[in-house]
Design a protein around this motif. Structure first.
Motif, PDB file in Angstrom:
ATOM      1  N   ALA A 237      -1.999   3.455  -4.494  1.00 42.75           N
ATOM      2  CA  ALA A 237      -1.671   4.872  -4.351  1.00 42.75           C
ATOM      3  C   ALA A 237      -2.395   5.555  -3.194  1.00 42.75           C
ATOM      4  N   ALA A 238      -3.591   5.064  -2.847  1.00 43.30           N
ATOM      5  CA  ALA A 238      -4.346   5.681  -1.749  1.00 43.30           C
ATOM      6  C   ALA A 238      -4.395   4.804  -0.505  1.00 43.30           C
ATOM      7  N   HIS A 239      -3.910   3.564  -0.609  1.00 42.61           N
ATOM      8  CA  HIS A 239      -3.941   2.613   0.507  1.00 42.61           C
ATOM      9  C   HIS A 239      -5.370   2.394   1.000  1.00 42.61           C
ATOM     10  N   PHE A 240      -6.304   2.343   0.044  1.00 40.68           N
ATOM     11  CA  PHE A 240      -7.718   2.145   0.356  1.00 40.68           C
ATOM     12  C   PHE A 240      -8.176   0.868  -0.325  1.00 40.68           C
ATOM     13  N   GLN A 241      -8.815  -0.010   0.434  1.00 42.72           N
ATOM     14  CA  GLN A 241      -9.262  -1.281  -0.116  1.00 42.72           C
ATOM     15  C   GLN A 241     -10.356  -1.064  -1.158  1.00 42.72           C
ATOM     16  N   SER A 242     -10.134  -1.589  -2.351  1.00 35.68           N
ATOM     17  CA  SER A 242     -11.106  -1.453  -3.429  1.00 35.68           C
ATOM     18  C   SER A 242     -11.018  -2.680  -4.315  1.00 35.68           C
TER      19      SER A 242
END
Length: 349
Positions: A237-242
């Motif tokens: 949903a945020a296109h952030f690597q986690s």
């Protein structure tokens, strides 16, 4: 940084704010059908050697609390991603296995494949949000959630599945439906109370997450559901690597990567391992990273949850992850939950 309301107040937040309503509707719709009652009685009689819990993505993550419930009840229970069950552990598809299949759509590629492969083998309880799906139509017993349509990333469907699975777990432990529902009935108002301050939480997180390059979510026990789901939706949903992982596993390698740009959200979970999770937070902060503890204490802040029974804590633990996702998307300047490559239903294995 002021929140970018154009980005934050899109379709994704509408689904998030709809969660209390759909939790209430889903709980009111749960009922013990003759088919479900028959399978539960067979389980009581020892006709099944094992219970296999299966799903993909968000639907898989939601199975953690039920798996722990079943093991505590003395049952042999396994969680398996549906793809692994299909190709590498299909021997479990037998008459002495009870399958619990969780799928929001009931029609993803792996679920359709499983229904075909399992035909005439293991009895199957389905948990699904779509009444006319292959899973709902072909399951021996079905628990339908009432999350309604969803924009993209699973949020309404995830919390209502957690609710339905908690209800099923209570039935398996021989609690009455009314007894379980009294506890689960607290979920909708608790979620509503937390979400009242969502704009404040997002603004706070926008500041905290400035400059963060590495993001982890960790937990133990049934909090692994929130950790795994948070790692998934932040990417989606945020296109952030986690990454979502166990708190103990974080000490076996990732601890070495700590830097001021590393942000770790640790779910305190239940009393068994809350102190160990607090120590992890303290150590991360001591080593120069940034760590925050999600816990139930009634304070009004993004990582403080309303007090709640153990049965609904996994639902509440998911909420701070949603706030993180909104803040990251706002900082990046794109609409949270907007898919570029994925579809709502995965149709290719």
């Amino acid at each position: 940084m002021a929140a970018n309301n154009t980005i934050i107040e899109g379709n994704f937040i509408k689904d998030i704010l709809d969660q209390p309503k759909v939790l209430e509707a889903s709980l009111n719709g749960l009922q013990i059908t003759p088919q479900l009652d028959g399978l539960l009685k067979r389980l009581d009689k020892g006709e099944f050697k094992r219970v296999i819990l299966t799903g993909m993505g968000a639907s898989y993550q939601a199975l953690y609390p039920l798996n722990i419930q079943l093991v505590r009840h003395g049952l042999t229970s396994f969680m398996l991603e549906t793809s692994e069950l299909l190709y590498y552990q299909s021997e479990f598809l037998a008459a002495d296995t009870l399958l619990v299949v969780n799928s929001q759509s009931g029609s993803s590629a792996e679920i359709v494949h499983l229904l075909k492969l399992n035909e005439g083998k293991a009895p199957l309880i389905g948990v699904c949000n779509t009444a006319n799906s292959p899973l709902a139509l072909q399951a021996d017993a079905i628990l339908l959630t009432r999350a309604g349509s969803e924009f993209s990333t699973s949020c309404k469907t995830y919390v209502t599945a957690l609710l339905a699975l908690a209800w099923l777990g209570g039935l398996i432990q021989r609690q009455s439906s009314e007894q379980i529902k009294r506890k689960l009935d607290l979920a909708a108002p608790a979620v509503y109370a937390y979400l009242l301050n969502w704009k404040e939480y997002v603004r706070d997180l926008q500041q905290q997450l400035q400059g963060v390059r590495t993001l982890y979510f960790t937990g133990r026990g049934d909090a692994l559901a929130a950790a795994g789901m948070a790692g998934l939706i932040t990417k989606e949903a945020a296109h952030f690597q986690s990454e979502g992982m166990g708190s103990a596993a974080f000490r076996h390698g990732p601890l070495e990567m700590l830097a001021p740009e590393t942000y770790v959200v640790v779910f305190a979970g239940d009393d068994k391992t809350a102190q160990a999770n607090q120590r992890l937070v303290d150590d991360i902060n001591g080593f120069g990273g940034q760590a925050r503890l999600v816990k139930s204490d009634g304070e009004s802040s993004v990582f403080h949850l309303p007090p709640a029974p153990e049965e609904i804590r996994p639902i509440l633990e998911f909420l701070p992850a949603l706030m993180v996702t909104l803040a990251l998307a706002a900082n990046a300047g794109h609409e949270a939950g907007l898919f570029d490559r994925c579809g709502k239903i995965v149709t290719t294995e």
